[in-house]
Design a protein around this motif. Structure first.
Motif, PDB file in Angstrom:
ATOM      1  N   GLY A  36       0.774  -1.284   0.050  1.00 36.12           N
ATOM      2  CA  GLY A  36       0.007  -0.002  -0.155  1.00 36.12           C
ATOM      3  C   GLY A  36       0.884   1.260   0.023  1.00 36.12           C
ATOM      4  O   GLY A  36       0.308   2.408  -0.196  1.00 36.12           O
ATOM      5  N   ILE A  37       2.284   1.136   0.144  1.00 33.29           N
ATOM      6  CA  ILE A  37       3.000   2.279  -0.055  1.00 33.29           C
ATOM      7  C   ILE A  37       3.271   3.000  -1.121  1.00 33.29           C
ATOM      8  O   ILE A  37       2.866   4.383  -1.454  1.00 33.29           O
ATOM      9  N   PHE A  38       3.073   2.119  -2.088  1.00 30.03           N
ATOM     10  CA  PHE A  38       3.180   2.617  -3.658  1.00 30.03           C
ATOM     11  C   PHE A  38       1.888   2.420  -4.174  1.00 30.03           C
ATOM     12  O   PHE A  38       1.606   1.425  -4.525  1.00 30.03           O
ATOM     13  N   GLU A  39       1.052   3.334  -4.162  1.00 33.08           N
ATOM     14  CA  GLU A  39      -0.207   3.600  -4.693  1.00 33.08           C
ATOM     15  C   GLU A  39      -0.454   3.678  -6.184  1.00 33.08           C
ATOM     16  O   GLU A  39       0.626   4.299  -6.986  1.00 33.08           O
ATOM     17  N   GLU A  40      -1.479   3.226  -6.951  1.00 29.27           N
ATOM     18  CA  GLU A  40      -1.537   3.427  -8.224  1.00 29.27           C
ATOM     19  C   GLU A  40      -1.789   5.014  -8.348  1.00 29.27           C
ATOM     20  O   GLU A  40      -2.365   5.635  -7.608  1.00 29.27           O
ATOM     21  N   PRO A  41      -1.285   5.614  -9.604  1.00 29.49           N
ATOM     22  CA  PRO A  41      -1.651   7.065  -9.573  1.00 29.49           C
ATOM     23  C   PRO A  41      -2.792   7.586  -9.998  1.00 29.49           C
ATOM     24  O   PRO A  41      -3.603   6.745 -10.442  1.00 29.49           O
ATOM     25  N   HIS A  42      -3.233   8.742  -9.377  1.00 30.21           N
ATOM     26  CA  HIS A  42      -4.373   9.168  -9.669  1.00 30.21           C
ATOM     27  C   HIS A  42      -4.839  10.060 -10.725  1.00 30.21           C
ATOM     28  O   HIS A  42      -3.606  11.007 -11.184  1.00 30.21           O
ATOM     29  N   ASP A  43      -5.647   9.956 -11.242  1.00 28.84           N
ATOM     30  CA  ASP A  43      -6.182  11.042 -12.478  1.00 28.84           C
ATOM     31  C   ASP A  43      -6.774  12.087 -11.918  1.00 28.84           C
ATOM     32  O   ASP A  43      -8.157  11.999 -11.855  1.00 28.84           O
ATOM     33  N   ILE A  44      -6.067  13.139 -11.418  1.00 29.45           N
ATOM     34  CA  ILE A  44      -6.557  14.341 -10.833  1.00 29.45           C
ATOM     35  C   ILE A  44      -7.835  15.048 -11.649  1.00 29.45           C
ATOM     36  O   ILE A  44      -8.757  15.216 -10.824  1.00 29.45           O
ATOM     37  N   VAL A  45      -7.362  14.951 -13.025  1.00 31.57           N
ATOM     38  CA  VAL A  45      -8.459  15.748 -13.652  1.00 31.57           C
ATOM     39  C   VAL A  45      -9.815  15.065 -13.632  1.00 31.57           C
ATOM     40  O   VAL A  45     -10.778  15.590 -13.509  1.00 31.57           O
ATOM     41  N   ALA A  46      -9.876  13.853 -13.822  1.00 32.05           N
ATOM     42  CA  ALA A  46     -10.950  12.922 -13.836  1.00 32.05           C
ATOM     43  C   ALA A  46     -11.426  13.016 -12.566  1.00 32.05           C
ATOM     44  O   ALA A  46     -12.836  13.091 -12.413  1.00 32.05           O
ATOM     45  N   GLU A  47     -10.825  12.735 -11.573  1.00 33.56           N
ATOM     46  CA  GLU A  47     -11.445  12.834 -10.248  1.00 33.56           C
ATOM     47  C   GLU A  47     -12.229  14.369  -9.906  1.00 33.56           C
ATOM     48  O   GLU A  47     -13.093  14.461  -9.176  1.00 33.56           O
ATOM     49  N   SER A  48     -11.516  15.434 -10.453  1.00 35.28           N
ATOM     50  CA  SER A  48     -12.230  16.659 -10.349  1.00 35.28           C
ATOM     51  C   SER A  48     -13.356  16.859 -10.950  1.00 35.28           C
ATOM     52  O   SER A  48     -14.463  17.518 -10.601  1.00 35.28           O
ATOM     53  N   GLN A  49     -13.309  16.537 -12.080  1.00 35.35           N
ATOM     54  CA  GLN A  49     -14.617  16.487 -12.901  1.00 35.35           C
ATOM     55  C   GLN A  49     -15.729  15.841 -12.398  1.00 35.35           C
ATOM     56  O   GLN A  49     -16.882  16.083 -12.575  1.00 35.35           O
ATOM     57  N   LEU A  50     -15.354  14.583 -11.746  1.00 35.64           N
ATOM     58  CA  LEU A  50     -16.350  13.710 -11.271  1.00 35.64           C
ATOM     59  C   LEU A  50     -17.012  14.393 -10.133  1.00 35.64           C
ATOM     60  O   LEU A  50     -18.279  14.619  -9.956  1.00 35.64           O
ATOM     61  N   TYR A  51     -16.029  15.018  -9.293  1.00 38.44           N
ATOM     62  CA  TYR A  51     -16.596  15.757  -7.954  1.00 38.44           C
ATOM     63  C   TYR A  51     -17.525  16.884  -8.560  1.00 38.44           C
ATOM     64  O   TYR A  51     -18.505  17.196  -7.820  1.00 38.44           O
ATOM     65  N   CYS A  52     -17.174  17.641  -9.196  1.00 43.67           N
ATOM     66  CA  CYS A  52     -17.711  18.972  -9.730  1.00 43.67           C
ATOM     67  C   CYS A  52     -19.313  18.459 -10.197  1.00 43.67           C
ATOM     68  O   CYS A  52     -20.089  19.152 -10.102  1.00 43.67           O
ATOM     69  N   LEU A  53     -19.120  17.523 -11.100  1.00 45.68           N
ATOM     70  CA  LEU A  53     -20.596  17.024 -11.640  1.00 45.68           C
ATOM     71  C   LEU A  53     -21.309  16.467 -10.520  1.00 45.68           C
ATOM     72  O   LEU A  53     -22.404  16.718 -10.510  1.00 45.68           O
ATOM     73  N   ALA A  54     -20.592  15.642  -9.744  1.00 44.52           N
ATOM     74  CA  ALA A  54     -21.516  15.267  -8.593  1.00 44.52           C
ATOM     75  C   ALA A  54     -22.201  16.392  -7.646  1.00 44.52           C
ATOM     76  O   ALA A  54     -23.412  16.341  -7.099  1.00 44.52           O
ATOM     77  N   LEU A  55     -21.401  17.488  -7.519  1.00 40.21           N
ATOM     78  CA  LEU A  55     -21.777  18.576  -6.855  1.00 40.21           C
ATOM     79  C   LEU A  55     -23.225  19.233  -7.225  1.00 40.21           C
ATOM     80  O   LEU A  55     -24.147  19.347  -6.736  1.00 40.21           O
ATOM     81  N   ALA A  56     -23.141  19.233  -8.790  1.00 40.60           N
ATOM     82  CA  ALA A  56     -24.191  20.090  -9.599  1.00 40.60           C
ATOM     83  C   ALA A  56     -25.618  18.947  -9.544  1.00 40.60           C
ATOM     84  O   ALA A  56     -26.380  19.577  -9.147  1.00 40.60           O
ATOM     85  N   VAL A  57     -25.093  17.851  -9.431  1.00 40.51           N
ATOM     86  CA  VAL A  57     -26.326  16.769  -9.573  1.00 40.51           C
ATOM     87  C   VAL A  57     -27.087  16.647  -8.090  1.00 40.51           C
ATOM     88  O   VAL A  57     -28.165  16.696  -8.033  1.00 40.51           O
ATOM     89  N   TYR A  58     -26.181  16.725  -6.985  1.00 37.33           N
ATOM     90  CA  TYR A  58     -26.460  16.786  -5.761  1.00 37.33           C
ATOM     91  C   TYR A  58     -27.325  18.028  -5.443  1.00 37.33           C
ATOM     92  O   TYR A  58     -28.456  18.171  -4.668  1.00 37.33           O
ATOM     93  N   PHE A  59     -26.530  19.148  -5.583  1.00 33.22           N
ATOM     94  CA  PHE A  59     -27.229  20.493  -4.965  1.00 33.22           C
ATOM     95  C   PHE A  59     -28.374  21.009  -5.922  1.00 33.22           C
ATOM     96  O   PHE A  59     -29.189  21.707  -5.734  1.00 33.22           O
ATOM     97  N   GLU A  60     -28.375  20.478  -7.309  1.00 34.04           N
ATOM     98  CA  GLU A  60     -29.480  20.943  -8.218  1.00 34.04           C
ATOM     99  C   GLU A  60     -30.478  20.230  -8.420  1.00 34.04           C
ATOM    100  O   GLU A  60     -31.548  20.473  -8.596  1.00 34.04           O
TER     101      GLU A  60
END
Length: 258
Positions: A36-60
């Protein structure tokens, strides 16, 4: 060119230092579980897009008991605007679309709330919003509507805004509590402007009623001013009448002395 080369050298040095530090930490702590020390790299762009879209879905939609179908359509509007890459909607980045603001007005109303009020607290509704957003981003949604770009909830929309929607956009589908619209053609735009809409009738009636109330208030204020002026004049007349005999007597005494 020199600045670019220098930046790359600095970045390489920083990464090398970080790698040496991690290696040294592992060397001096052989009893640490390396799993678990060496984790798989994160796709920061994809994770940010997912979070932003989920915010819109949730609050709207999701936070107001909107149906899953309605939430899916809200997600489709956001991604469709991003695909269009139109400046008036925030360009081609989903997060920019969700948080786009112009003239102090947010494209999605929740984005103008204080940070504490637009921060999800977890729970089933948030998890559902994330799932809806993920399906949309992964093209796993079963929605057929590709043209929708706008939506409104008639229960929470003023007659003024609803009238604007009815005269500017073409209704496509009603999903859950929201209605979804697309851009009109030129011929449709002309027809929309001349079509009667109940919300527009109500809004026009409200404007006329407000105008009549303003006229009545102005009339009452004018009458009040006239009454005050009449009272003021009456007091002056009364004072003049009360002092008239005294004035005549004073004239008589002056004549007698002469």
């Amino acid at each position: 060119m020199l600045r670019s080369t220098g930046w790359r050298i600095a970045l390489g040095a920083a990464l090398s230092t970080l790698a040496l530090a991690r290696a040294e930490a592992v060397y001096h702590a052989p009893d640490i579980d390396l799993i678990g020390i060496f984790e798989e790299p994160h796709d920061i762009v994809a994770e940010s897009q997912l979070y932003c879209l989920a915010l819109a879905v949730y609050f709207e939609g999701g936070s107001t008991d909107e149906s899953i179908e309605g939430q899916e359509h809200i997600a489709r509007v956001v991604t469709a605007r991003a695909r269009d890459r139109v400046n008036k909607w925030g360009g081609g980045d989903i997060c920019n679309v969700v948080f786009y603001k112009r003239g102090g007005v947010c494209q999605f109303s929740f984005a103008c709330l204080p940070t504490a009020r637009r921060t999800p607290r977890g729970g089933a509704r948030w998890e559902q919003a994330v799932a809806v957003a993920r399906r949309e981003l992964e093209n796993a949604s079963e929605l057929r509507e590709q043209a929708i770009r706008y939506y409104m909830n008639p229960e929470y929309t003023s007659d003024r805004n609803e009238c604007r929607f009815r005269k500017e956009f073409v209704p496509v589908v009603k999903a859950g509590r929201h209605e979804f619209f697309r851009e009109p053609t030129e011929a449709e735009r002309a027809a929309l402007l001349t079509s009667p809409h109940p919300a527009c009738v109500r809004y026009a009636a409200a404007l006329e009623a407000a105008k009549q109330r303003a006229k009545e208030r102005a009339k009452a204020l004018a009458a009040k001013r006239q009454a005050a002026l009449a009272r003021k004049r009456g007091k002056k007349t009364k004072v003049a009448r009360s002092t008239a005999p005294q004035h005549v007597a004073a004239l008589g005494r002056r004549a007698a002395r002469k």
